[in-house]
Write an enzyme that holds these catalytic residues in place. Structure first.
Site, PDB file in Angstrom:
ATOM      1  CG  ASP A  18      49.182 -85.632 -14.402  1.00 43.67           C
ATOM      2  OD1 ASP A  18      49.226 -84.529 -14.987  1.00 43.67           O
ATOM      3  OD2 ASP A  18      49.848 -86.617 -14.762  1.00 43.67           O
ATOM      4  CG  HIS A  35      45.594 -75.515 -16.370  1.00 41.95           C
ATOM      5  ND1 HIS A  35      46.225 -76.569 -15.750  1.00 41.95           N
ATOM      6  CD2 HIS A  35      46.358 -75.208 -17.459  1.00 41.95           C
ATOM      7  CE1 HIS A  35      47.319 -76.895 -16.423  1.00 41.95           C
ATOM      8  NE2 HIS A  35      47.413 -76.097 -17.462  1.00 41.95           N
ATOM      9  CG  LEU A 129      39.905 -81.593   4.908  1.00 50.86           C
ATOM     10  CD1 LEU A 129      40.474 -82.990   5.151  1.00 50.86           C
ATOM     11  CD2 LEU A 129      39.104 -81.569   3.604  1.00 50.86           C
TER      12      LEU A 129
END
Length: 238
Positions: A18, A35, A129
């Site tokens: 966020d 963004h 991962l």
């Protein structure tokens, strides 16, 4: 940051990324810049997660509710998704990561769905991962869909509903083989869950930071892991 610098016992970290919009506003830049910078920051946190021996990383990239944002912003985010899938994602694939995507992908562009399918298939054998991208994701929607699938299965098999357990619902989640998160990190200062992994986070430790996602660094992740390791997880027991 050195490997295991915080002696982390975290297996799965989930992050609500966020603060992109506020990062751009703070710098008097167009929202697009926030963004874009946020998307670029994923590589640093993926690399840091590998350095800390984290096995699973779930990133909340776009919620089911984000579709209600202004059309200009949503359209740009879809463009950014396409660009990321065809270009920037190579920066995290070089670490031999396994990529999975959780969410209602019927709402995104066909070109994006096709590319996601290619990436998921290409990386399915990687085990350094697992990076789970939650896109067009909503936990309530996930649970609702899982219950519908379970209902159809019970109806088809004429099973006894009294024998149904949580695990029977969970196996119909988007990524049922992923373990529940040990730690949730939310950047940007807000202290809420925002319809994210509600069922999976029954006993997840929560960590909130004012650092905006584009500025969230490997050192910030290390700090969160250090704080996690100070806590005692009782799972409802003494």
């Amino acid at each position: 940051m050195t490997k295991n610098s915080s002696d982390s016992t975290v297996n799965h970290v989930a992050i609500i990324m966020d603060g992109n919009y506020r990062w751009a506003k703070k710098k008097a830049l167009p929202f697009r810049n926030g963004h874009k910078k946020g998307a670029q920051n994923i590589e640093e946190i993926v690399k840091a997660s590998i350095d800390c021996d984290i096995s699973y990383l779930t990133l909340y990239a776009f919620s089911a509710e984000n579709w209600d944002r202004p059309k200009e912003e949503v359209d740009y985010l879809m463009d950014l998704l396409d660009d990321y899938l065809h270009n920037d994602i190579k920066n995290i694939l070089k670490y031999d990561t396994k990529i999975v995507v959780s969410g209602d992908l019927t709402r995104i562009r066909e070109s994006s769905r096709k590319r996601i399918g290619e990436i998921v298939e290409k990386t399915k054998g990687n085990d350094i991962l697992t990076v789970n991208i939650a896109f067009s994701y909503g936990s309530r929607q996930e649970v609702t869909n899982a219950v519908k699938k379970l209902f159809l299965a019970v109806k088809k098999e004429s099973s006894n509903i009294d024998n149904i357990e949580y695990a029977d619902i969970a196996k119909h989640f988007y990524e049922p083989d992923m373990p529940d998160p040990d730690l949730l990190i939310r950047t940007g200062g807000d202290k809420r869950i925002s319809n994210f992994l509600l069922m999976q986070m029954a006993y997840t430790e929560l960590f909130f930071t004012d650092v905006l996602w584009p500025d969230f660094s490997a050192q910030d992740l290390d700090h969160a892991l250090t704080e996690f390791n100070k806590r005692v997880r009782r799972y409802g027991k003494r």
